[in-house]
Design an enzyme around this catalytic site. Sequence first.
Site, mmCIF file in Angstrom:
data_model
loop_
_atom_site.group_PDB
_atom_site.id
_atom_site.type_symbol
_atom_site.label_atom_id
_atom_site.label_comp_id
_atom_site.label_asym_id
_atom_site.label_seq_id
_atom_site.Cartn_x
_atom_site.Cartn_y
_atom_site.Cartn_z
ATOM 1 C CG HIS A 640 -15.225 3.318 -8.530
ATOM 2 N ND1 HIS A 640 -13.942 3.132 -9.032
ATOM 3 C CD2 HIS A 640 -15.983 3.686 -9.584
ATOM 4 C CE1 HIS A 640 -13.931 3.396 -10.322
ATOM 5 N NE2 HIS A 640 -15.153 3.731 -10.694
ATOM 6 C CE LYS A 642 -15.415 0.084 -11.032
ATOM 7 N NZ LYS A 642 -16.390 0.467 -11.998
ATOM 8 C CG ASP A 647 -19.857 -22.234 -4.677
ATOM 9 O OD1 ASP A 647 -19.998 -23.439 -4.930
ATOM 10 O OD2 ASP A 647 -20.766 -21.383 -4.873
ATOM 11 C CG HIS A 972 -13.552 1.792 -17.220
ATOM 12 N ND1 HIS A 972 -13.771 0.627 -16.517
ATOM 13 C CD2 HIS A 972 -14.187 2.758 -16.522
ATOM 14 C CE1 HIS A 972 -14.504 0.869 -15.453
ATOM 15 N NE2 HIS A 972 -14.775 2.162 -15.426
ATOM 16 C CE LYS A 974 -11.571 1.878 -13.303
ATOM 17 N NZ LYS A 974 -11.510 3.199 -13.825
ATOM 18 C CG ASP A 979 11.062 -3.391 -13.617
ATOM 19 O OD1 ASP A 979 11.034 -2.458 -14.427
ATOM 20 O OD2 ASP A 979 11.604 -3.314 -12.499
#
Length: 1121
Positions: A640, A642, A647, A972, A974, A979
Amino acid sequence: MDNNNYHSPSPYPYDPAHGYPHVPPPSNQPYPPRNSAPFPTPPASGPYPYPQYSHYPPPYNNSHPVPPTYPYLGPPPAPPQSGPLEYGYSPPAYSGPPHYPYHRYPAPPPTSAPPQPTVQTFGSFQYGSSHYHHHQYSGEFQPPDNQSDAPPRLSINSEYSIHHHYQDSSSSVGGSTVNYDRLDDSSPSYPPVYPPIDDLMANVHLSDSYHMASAPASPLAPSSSSMPSSPPKFQSGLPTKMHNGIGTMYEYPDTSFSSWEASSMGWVESPSHPTLLHLTSNADISQGQNMQLMLVPSRRVSLKVLLLHGNLDIWVHEAKNLPNMDMFHKTIGDMFNRLPGNMSSKIEGQINCKITSDPYVSITVTGATIGRTFVISNNENPVWMQHFNLPVAHYAAEVLFVVKDNDVVGTQLIGTVSIPVEHLYGGTKIAGFFPILGTNGKPCKSGAVLSLSIRYTPMEQLSIYHHGIGAGPDYYGVPGTYFPLRRGGTVTLYQDAHVPDGFLPNLKLDNGMKYVHGKCWRDIFNAICQARFFIYIAGWSVWHNVRLVRDDNSVSGCTLGELLKSKSREGVRVLLLLWDDPTSRSILGYKTDGVMQTHDEETRRFFKHSSVQVLLCPRAAGKRHSWMKQREVEVIYTHHQKTVIVDTDAGNNRRKIISFLGGLDLCDGRYDTPKHSLFRTLHTLHSDDYHNPTYAGNVSGCPREPWHDLHCKIDGPAAYDVLTNFEERWMKASKPHGIKKLKMSYDDALLRIERIPEILGLSDAPCVNDDDPEGWHVQVFRSIDSNSVKDFPKDPKKATLRNLVCGKNVLIDMSIHTAYIKAIRAAQHFIYIENQYFIGSSYNWSQYKDVGANNLIPMEIALKIADKIRAHERFAAYIVIPMWPEGNPTGAATQRILFWQHKTMQMMYETIYKALVEVGLEDAYSPQDYLNFYCLGNREALDVGNPTESHNAANTPQGLGRKNRRFMIYVHSKGMIVDDEYVILGSANINQRSLEGTRDTEIAMGAYQPHHTWARKLSSPRGQIYGYRMSLWAEHLGVLEDFYTRPDSVECVRKVRSMGEANWKQFAANEISEMRGHLLKYPVEVDRKGKVRPLYGCETFPDVGGNIVGSFLAIQENLTI
């Protein structure tokens, strides 16, 4: 997990929408019963009242006019500390003379040099949940269903009457319990902790050579006149004298321990008496003299259920005299022993190494496995010398050390050692040898013992969490991780795939800076175009036909596949590392796209005759796992991660590395802007990119599924760690197997960066000066195991020195979970989360505690809020999740995910309400003044001049979607912001799949700007992370308000919630109207007492159906947690 849902018939056990089985729910499926299991209350505030035990003298005990004498043999040789990063705190120091003088016996010289210790900071919760049942109540505490709605203002130290019946998903083989439940010892089998009262007796026999003076704290048998009168409560597995409630003393039955040669058997360190003896005996176990040591109470003895919130510092040293659990091999050996001498000795030499146990130890709290040792093969006297620093956030009565034998077909229980939680309070260190009790409550074998030490440090004493993130120049990042904190980089934060110029408001930051809204896919396109040496892409799904740029006619027709082919023809090394969906195949011309629709085979075929190298990598278990576990991992779990790594120009004709990561699927359905259109872009931006897996069949005229995501670009030293991760994975996946091993040589496609002088190495990577206010400190985290990377050490002892966690036959990097816990614990004001899933801390749910969703994140957030309430300080948590998991919301797997999500919410709100009651604030505040859940949705009115659609639309999801012109915006993301000073972004969801490390592979980064922290400014920071959150809120709410700058305030919490409720009413109304804001209050009702119920009048999702709070349907829990 990312998913596409094309409802093609397939035996593959995923719902085509999101990798989960598509099983229609029964038409009359009853809603699961309301909470019936007990919810433990937190301990009472104030100093902990130390119980007066005969086995553990309290820190302040004035009940003895004459100080007793404690014989002492001295501890076993203390292993020296060495190895990995440790937490930046020390256990609390205590001073003062011990209350109890003691005498030492000289310790004998060790028979052999102790091995070097291995250190494992942050153990694991990943092994699932043991079936930890049947706590029976005693005292005043009642289950929630039997309580009044308002709990008492002060929490009660409720006691559970311990009457364990440990259960397991197991079969019986030759009288031994064999565990088949989970990949990594997920459901250990436990014995009853205490023997029946009929087995207990009142006499203890000691050898004359170690007859010691009687003392109240001594575990050995004194004369009857020296017995203490106060009845203690204790558990099996600890040296003690135990009395029943009417003063009768129970001791261990007449089961003999062998005599042991001189060394300390057990000791306790506590604040007032640093070293006290509780059990002495010999270290070397041999048959011979009887010596009764352990005193075990009745099974009915009650233990207090207390909150463990902090860290457990644990050493598992060694075990002695374990039984041989491999009885089959032993039986074969016994048969050969009957053969003639020469033949017997020859055969015995061949099978001798296979006829005994392969032991390891699991550490469990409240049924959740939080740590485990590595397996030592064929050894009845294993020496681990393994250290754990384990975060805990559990209500528990005891900490269990479960000793098991590792077998090819599963595991066999050897025995258990139990330590009561109430004896860990106050900083007491408990250490020594403890008998390992079998299922009958007696020692599993005469003389079988486990040497361990354990100390609990509560949150109040862990100073590392008291000052926020990055407090000062000595902050070294998240401890106990594979990759260290890298200083001096830069980070670009992205929301969605593309943000058009001028679409979001301008935001002012400190130092006269302005927040710049990044264009993620455009930046990736430019980075690929400018690469000269290599382009490495890792993904769950990569589609060659996707267009990265759609607002520039000069390049908008260029697809990702054509771009990569073009770069490879220029001599750039292009590598694609993609998850191999096991249901997508191309065999002898027969092609299957796969139910996950990841385009893996299609993309491989597109690049087949080019110099672009595509490596399809299945999610494989190790060879040492059982056949069943190998199939489970291959079918259920995914790769999973991604990332895009290239360079780029570093100036002076040199090159450097930059990396992109996040929810970064370069495939169909992902391109979107903050406008999140439903219909208006179907013939423009999304003309060749329609995606809505909720619908099956004809989707003409249906709304697309808008997509919201978070990404980032790392420029600086941490980008090289992302490269290292790719290289480790590529080398593992490209390793030749089968007939390919016969090749004389094997050419690795990876470039050797150190051999290319133009590319700067890690040590030479350009860094931003520490005085630059725009500098970043960045750390890379992962969820991954040794079955997916090449360079993990094969020796578990060496692996723990690199902060890898031991699983069953596997080594694990689970630093994403570690990073989340560290950030939540260090939070001082607020937490903002966007995540595709939010499931965890099942050990504290009211039901289904053993489901195995044991990550700590939801419980840590709830306890953070509860602690702030008790301190009369403000704190707020905002959590944004999808309206439902992608796919069919009525499907069995989706409904079960929603059910687990509801259980997680309920647990958190109940915890917060109990804290409000404790301090008498339940009338002034509600749980939603601290914690709120949101989702995203959009609704588009018909444009002027467009014909009005028929109102006689079919009563189907497609027909209702066309008619009502609304749909959720799929979250989707994550990520988490703490703070306004710390951000975590990556590919990992908040569920067991993403955080365990042995399931889906994940990558994430945590970053902060040292010049923009609360510790540095002593006020709210206004750096890039602040600008990022404000930009996200402006996108979701459609307006920028001043109160957004104070997200912890009651005013902000209530106003944002009010805006979300208004948006939900507009979304759910019969009348169609254009929505300005997209943030919707998640459609559940939370009353002032924290009860979470379906929203009245809206129990199912509009247009598409499906219970909002889910339903309990029979789907394998490994799939849905």
